[in-house]
Design a protein around this motif. Structure first.
Motif, mmCIF file in Angstrom:
data_model
loop_
_atom_site.group_PDB
_atom_site.id
_atom_site.type_symbol
_atom_site.label_atom_id
_atom_site.label_comp_id
_atom_site.label_asym_id
_atom_site.label_seq_id
_atom_site.Cartn_x
_atom_site.Cartn_y
_atom_site.Cartn_z
ATOM 1 N N TYR A 1 91.024 27.613 -2.139
ATOM 2 C CA TYR A 1 92.528 27.698 -1.830
ATOM 3 C C TYR A 1 93.116 26.471 -1.164
ATOM 4 C CZ TYR A 1 91.045 32.503 -2.852
ATOM 5 O OH TYR A 1 90.474 33.391 -3.477
ATOM 6 N N ALA A 2 92.481 25.274 -1.406
ATOM 7 C CA ALA A 2 92.818 24.198 -0.901
ATOM 8 C C ALA A 2 94.490 23.554 -1.500
ATOM 9 C CB ALA A 2 92.059 23.095 -0.449
ATOM 10 N N ASP A 3 95.308 23.200 -0.621
ATOM 11 C CA ASP A 3 96.662 22.686 -1.222
ATOM 12 C C ASP A 3 97.113 21.987 -0.036
ATOM 13 O OD1 ASP A 3 98.438 23.242 -3.905
ATOM 14 O OD2 ASP A 3 99.554 22.410 -2.158
ATOM 15 N N LYS A 4 98.205 21.020 -0.390
ATOM 16 C CA LYS A 4 98.882 20.154 0.837
ATOM 17 C C LYS A 4 99.961 20.811 1.206
ATOM 18 C CE LYS A 4 97.374 15.657 -0.514
ATOM 19 N NZ LYS A 4 97.773 14.084 -0.806
ATOM 20 N N ASN A 5 100.669 21.869 0.498
ATOM 21 C CA ASN A 5 102.021 22.547 0.665
ATOM 22 C C ASN A 5 102.065 23.751 1.280
ATOM 23 O OD1 ASN A 5 103.922 20.178 -0.212
ATOM 24 N ND2 ASN A 5 102.541 20.619 -1.941
ATOM 25 N N TRP A 6 102.702 23.956 2.464
ATOM 26 C CA TRP A 6 102.652 25.369 3.076
ATOM 27 C C TRP A 6 103.827 25.556 3.675
ATOM 28 C CZ3 TRP A 6 98.297 28.404 2.439
ATOM 29 C CH2 TRP A 6 96.981 27.784 2.138
ATOM 30 N N ALA A 7 104.038 26.753 4.022
ATOM 31 C CA ALA A 7 105.700 27.208 4.469
ATOM 32 C C ALA A 7 105.193 28.042 5.637
ATOM 33 C CB ALA A 7 106.574 27.765 3.288
ATOM 34 N N LEU A 8 106.224 28.096 6.448
ATOM 35 C CA LEU A 8 106.454 29.062 7.569
ATOM 36 C C LEU A 8 107.700 29.595 7.351
ATOM 37 C CD1 LEU A 8 105.192 26.854 10.673
ATOM 38 C CD2 LEU A 8 104.285 28.998 9.883
ATOM 39 N N LEU A 9 108.016 30.706 6.645
ATOM 40 C CA LEU A 9 108.716 31.554 6.434
ATOM 41 C C LEU A 9 109.396 32.416 7.597
ATOM 42 C CD1 LEU A 9 107.774 32.632 2.785
ATOM 43 C CD2 LEU A 9 109.312 30.732 3.691
ATOM 44 N N LYS A 10 110.704 32.705 7.849
ATOM 45 C CA LYS A 10 111.229 33.551 8.889
ATOM 46 C C LYS A 10 110.965 34.754 8.414
ATOM 47 C CE LYS A 10 115.521 31.832 8.755
ATOM 48 N NZ LYS A 10 116.928 31.735 9.140
ATOM 49 N N ASN A 11 110.836 35.751 9.585
ATOM 50 C CA ASN A 11 110.836 37.183 9.029
ATOM 51 C C ASN A 11 111.326 37.894 10.241
ATOM 52 O OD1 ASN A 11 108.822 40.128 9.738
ATOM 53 N ND2 ASN A 11 109.308 39.363 7.467
ATOM 54 N N ASP A 12 112.603 38.166 10.158
ATOM 55 C CA ASP A 12 113.529 38.626 10.965
ATOM 56 C C ASP A 12 114.041 40.141 10.437
ATOM 57 O OD1 ASP A 12 113.491 36.234 12.226
ATOM 58 O OD2 ASP A 12 115.084 35.429 10.938
ATOM 59 N N TRP A 13 115.370 40.184 10.121
ATOM 60 C CA TRP A 13 115.758 41.439 9.668
ATOM 61 C C TRP A 13 115.147 42.251 8.784
ATOM 62 C CZ3 TRP A 13 117.778 41.490 4.897
ATOM 63 C CH2 TRP A 13 117.997 40.327 4.395
ATOM 64 N N CYS A 14 114.459 41.462 7.654
ATOM 65 C CA CYS A 14 113.955 42.197 6.573
ATOM 66 C C CYS A 14 112.470 43.133 6.883
ATOM 67 C CB CYS A 14 113.734 41.050 5.338
ATOM 68 S SG CYS A 14 112.634 39.775 5.841
ATOM 69 N N ASN A 15 112.217 42.927 7.981
ATOM 70 C CA ASN A 15 110.818 43.696 8.465
ATOM 71 C C ASN A 15 109.792 43.595 7.539
ATOM 72 O OD1 ASN A 15 112.941 44.398 10.375
ATOM 73 N ND2 ASN A 15 112.977 46.562 9.957
ATOM 74 N N LEU A 16 109.198 44.685 6.980
ATOM 75 C CA LEU A 16 108.214 44.917 5.923
ATOM 76 C C LEU A 16 108.396 44.343 4.612
ATOM 77 C CD1 LEU A 16 106.187 47.986 7.391
ATOM 78 C CD2 LEU A 16 105.909 45.725 7.924
ATOM 79 N N ASN A 17 109.526 44.300 4.203
ATOM 80 C CA ASN A 17 110.006 43.938 2.930
ATOM 81 C C ASN A 17 108.927 42.948 2.283
ATOM 82 O OD1 ASN A 17 112.205 45.492 3.689
ATOM 83 N ND2 ASN A 17 113.705 44.106 2.846
ATOM 84 N N THR A 18 108.753 41.890 2.713
ATOM 85 C CA THR A 18 107.945 40.754 1.953
ATOM 86 C C THR A 18 106.520 41.385 1.967
ATOM 87 O OG1 THR A 18 109.354 38.814 2.616
ATOM 88 C CG2 THR A 18 107.304 38.661 2.139
ATOM 89 N N LEU A 19 106.026 41.672 2.973
ATOM 90 C CA LEU A 19 104.557 42.203 2.860
ATOM 91 C C LEU A 19 104.460 43.464 1.914
ATOM 92 C CD1 LEU A 19 102.025 42.122 4.623
ATOM 93 C CD2 LEU A 19 102.875 44.335 5.632
ATOM 94 N N VAL A 20 105.262 44.259 1.861
ATOM 95 C CA VAL A 20 105.062 45.473 1.124
ATOM 96 C C VAL A 20 105.634 44.858 -0.491
ATOM 97 C CG1 VAL A 20 106.086 47.629 0.215
ATOM 98 C CG2 VAL A 20 105.757 47.236 2.674
ATOM 99 N N SER A 21 106.428 44.140 -0.803
ATOM 100 C CA SER A 21 106.822 43.464 -1.984
ATOM 101 C C SER A 21 105.620 42.662 -2.443
ATOM 102 C CB SER A 21 107.981 42.974 -2.159
ATOM 103 O OG SER A 21 109.156 43.597 -1.480
ATOM 104 N N LEU A 22 104.820 42.112 -1.710
ATOM 105 C CA LEU A 22 103.867 41.144 -2.249
ATOM 106 C C LEU A 22 102.757 42.012 -2.740
ATOM 107 C CD1 LEU A 22 103.871 38.036 0.063
ATOM 108 C CD2 LEU A 22 104.600 38.069 -2.425
ATOM 109 N N GLU A 23 102.345 43.084 -2.008
ATOM 110 C CA GLU A 23 101.328 44.236 -2.386
ATOM 111 C C GLU A 23 101.842 44.659 -3.774
ATOM 112 O OE1 GLU A 23 97.810 46.508 -2.298
ATOM 113 O OE2 GLU A 23 98.520 44.743 -1.213
ATOM 114 N N LEU A 24 103.221 44.998 -3.912
ATOM 115 C CA LEU A 24 103.408 45.554 -5.407
ATOM 116 C C LEU A 24 103.170 44.589 -6.542
ATOM 117 C CD1 LEU A 24 104.604 47.672 -7.050
ATOM 118 C CD2 LEU A 24 106.761 46.864 -6.566
ATOM 119 N N CYS A 25 103.352 43.420 -6.165
ATOM 120 C CA CYS A 25 103.191 42.313 -7.136
ATOM 121 C C CYS A 25 101.723 42.173 -7.511
ATOM 122 C CB CYS A 25 103.579 40.819 -6.518
ATOM 123 S SG CYS A 25 105.323 40.700 -6.292
ATOM 124 N N ARG A 26 100.596 42.115 -6.530
ATOM 125 C CA ARG A 26 99.459 42.259 -6.903
ATOM 126 C C ARG A 26 98.890 43.671 -7.634
ATOM 127 N NH1 ARG A 26 99.448 39.352 -1.940
ATOM 128 N NH2 ARG A 26 99.876 41.014 -0.734
#
Length: 449
Positions: free
Chosen positions: A109-134
Motif C-alpha cells: 500500500y506504499a504511496d507518497k501522497n497522504w492527507a490529514l482530513l478534518k473531522n469536525d461537525w460531520c461526526n461519523l459520516n465519513t467512516l460510515v459512508s466509506l463502509e457503504l462504498c466497500r
C-alpha cells in the motif's frame, strides 16, 4: 494547545506526530472566486519539510518517515483543500520523499501522497459512508483511520489519516500510464489547467488528478477533451453504452442516494479512463468527500446529485439501459447491504475505538470549539442511533421514489399534446418552463440549459 504525546495517546486513538525543520509552519493565501464562480480556496500553499511519525494507540511506531533528506527520507507538509483550509482548523497534505504506508498495512500500500482530513461537525459520516462504498463493491475506496495530530508540539485535534485520490495501479486508482483521472470541478478557477465539456454544467470545468497538469502534453489534452466530448454527446443522444461503464455510474449514484448526500455543488465528481484506446470507457468515481450525508432535506428524496450532473440526462434518455440498471442494482443490494450496515454500526458502537473517539471529540472541541455544530449528538451511540434511523427508513423511501419516477416517466411519455404547453419534471409535477435540466412538454423530453 500544548500537550505531550503521551497525554494525547491517553485519548485512545493513534497519534500522528509532525515535526518540521526549524518548527516552520505552512502558510497559504485565501483566494475568492471570480464573478460567476463559487467557493473559497487557497493559493501559494508553502511546502514545509520535516518528519512524520505515526504511533498506534498503544504507543508503538506504525510508520516513521525519518528526517528530511530531499528525495530520500522525510516529508513535506502543506495545507490542502478549498474552503476547508480557509478556516481556523486546517487540513493537510503530506508528501513522503520515499513511498510508504502511513496506515501500517505494508509495502503493498506504499504511496507518497497522504492527507490529514478534518473531522469536525460531520461526526461519523465519513467512516460510515466509506463502509457503504466497500459493501457496494467500489473498485477502490480510500482507507482512512481516526488519529489525533500533534504538530510541532501543539495538539491540533482530531483528523482522519487518509489515502488520497491518486493513480497507483497497485493500491489506489488502477489506470495505466496512458490513462486519466479527471474531476468535474467548480474550483477550476484555482487550478493551473482546466477544460470545458459539451454539456453546460453551470460553473464546472474539468481539472486533472492524473496526469499532473505540469506533465500533460498538447496531444494528451486534445485527446481527453475529445474523449469527454464524445462521452457527453453519447449521453445526450442515447448511445452512452459505448463510452461509459454503466454499472460504475449506477453504483456511484446509488451510494449517494442511500446516504442522502445534500452537497452536489462541491467538487469530488471524479471520472477515470484506464487508457487512451477506444475500448476504454469512462468510469464514475471514486466516491469521495462525505461530510454532507444524511441530510434532513433529503430524508424523503433522492440525493441532490440524482437530478443533476449527467444523471438527469441518463434517467431521461430513451435508452433505458441506465435507468433499468439502476433499478436492478438497488433491488439486488438493498436487503443485504442495509443489513450489513446495521451489523457494522452495532459492532462499531461496542468497539474500543468508539470510546476513544468520544474522548477525542471532547479534546478537539476544547481545542477548536466546534462541538456546537455536531449534527447528531456528542456521543457515538447518539450518532449511530440517528444513522440507523436514517438507514431503516431508506429502503421504503427509495422503493417509493423509484416507483414514482418510473411511473411518472411512463405516464408523461404517453401524455397527448393538450395544446396548453405546460411543463413537467420527471416526477410528473408541473414546473416553470425555464426550469433547468430535463423537462417534459407536449409529451416530449427537452433539456433546458
Amino acid at each position: 494547545m500544548k500537550l505531550t504525546v503521551d497525554s494525547v495517546l491517553r485519548l485512545g486513538l493513534p497519534v500522528v506526530v509532525v515535526e518540521t525543520v526549524g518548527g516552520e509552519e505552512p502558510t497559504a493565501d485565501v483566494v475568492y472566486p471570480p464573478e460567476g464562480c463559487i467557493g473559497t480556496g487557497i493559493k501559494n500553499a508553502t511546502k514545509v519539510p520535516g518528519r512524520v511519525v505515526v504511533l498506534s494507540a498503544e504507543g508503538d511506531t506504525i510508520f516513521d518517515s525519518g528526517d528530511y533528506v530531499a528525495k530520500k527520507s522525510g516529508m513535506t507538509v502543506k495545507f490542502r483543500g478549498n474552503s476547508s483550509s480557509a478556516v481556523d482548523k486546517k487540513a493537510f497534505k503530506i508528501k513522503l520523499q520515499k513511498k510508504g504506508d502511513m496506515l501500517g498495512r505494508g509495502s503493498t500500500y506504499a504511496d507518497k501522497n497522504w492527507a490529514l482530513l478534518k473531522n469536525d461537525w460531520c461526526n461519523l459520516n465519513t467512516l460510515v459512508s466509506l463502509e457503504l462504498c466497500r459493501l457496494m463493491g467500489q473498485p477502490w475506496t480510500p482507507a482512512m483511520k481516526y488519529v489525533n495530530l500533534v504538530f510541532n508540539g501543539d495538539y491540533r485535534g482530531l483528523y482522519m489519516l487518509s489515502e488520497t485520490v491518486e493513480r497507483n495501479k497497485d493500491c489506489r486508482i488502477n489506470v495505466g500510464k496512458e490513462g486519466y483521472v479527471i474531476e468535474s470541478d467548480p474550483y477550476w478557477w484555482n487550478e493551473d489547467l482546466s477544460f470545458d465539456g459539451v454539456i453546460n454544467q453551470y460553473f464546472y470545468k474539468f481539472t486533472f488528478k492524473y496526469p499532473d497538469p505540469e506533465d500533460i502534453t498538447d496531444a494528451q489534452l486534445a485527446y481527453i477533451k475529445s474523449a469527454v466530448a464524445d462521452m457527453e454527446n453519447s449521453i445526450l443522444n442515447g448511445t452512452y453504452e459505448k463510452t461509459i461503464e454503466v454499472e460504475s455510474f449506477v453504483n456511484w449514484l446509488l451510494i449517494h442516494d442511500i446516504l442522502g448526500t445534500s452537497d452536489s455543488a462541491g467538487s469530488n465528481r471524479f471520472l477515470t479512463k484506464k487508457d487512451s484506446t477506444g475500448s476504454s470507457r469512462f468510469l464514475m468515481g471514486p466516491a469521495w468527500d462525505f461530510d454532507a450525508e444524511f441530510g434532513k432535506d433529503y430524508r424523503d428524496n433522492f440525493a441532490r446529485v440524482h437530478n443533476e450532473f449527467y444523471y438527469q440526462y441518463l434517467f431521461a434518455s430513451s435508452n433505458r439501459t441506465f435507468a433499468n440498471a439502476y433499478d436492478d442494482r438497488w433491488n439486488s443490494v438493498k436487503d443485504s447491504v442495509l443489513a450489513a450496515m446495521h451489523d457494522y454500526l452495532e459492532n462499531y458502537r461496542a468497539s474500543d475505538e468508539a470510546v476513544a473517539l468520544e474522548k477525542s471529540w471532547t479534546a478537539d472541541d476544547a481545542r477548536w470549539g466546534h462541538g456546537w455544530a455536531r449534527n447528531f449528538g456528542s456521543t457515538v451511540s447518539e450518532n449511530i442511533d440517528s444513522i440507523e434511523g436514517w438507514l431503516s427508513n431508506r429502503e421504503t423511501v427509495l422503493d417509493s421514489l423509484i416507483a414514482a419516477t418510473t411511473n411518472g416517466i411512463e405516464e408523461l411519455n404517453l401524455r397527448h399534446d393538450t395544446g396548453d404547453g405546460r411543463t413537467y419534471n420527471l416526477m410528473g409535477q408541473e414546473v416553470a418552463p425555464d426550469t433547468k435540466g430535463v423537462v417534459i412538454r407536449h409529451g416530449r423530453k427537452y433539456v433546458n440549459r
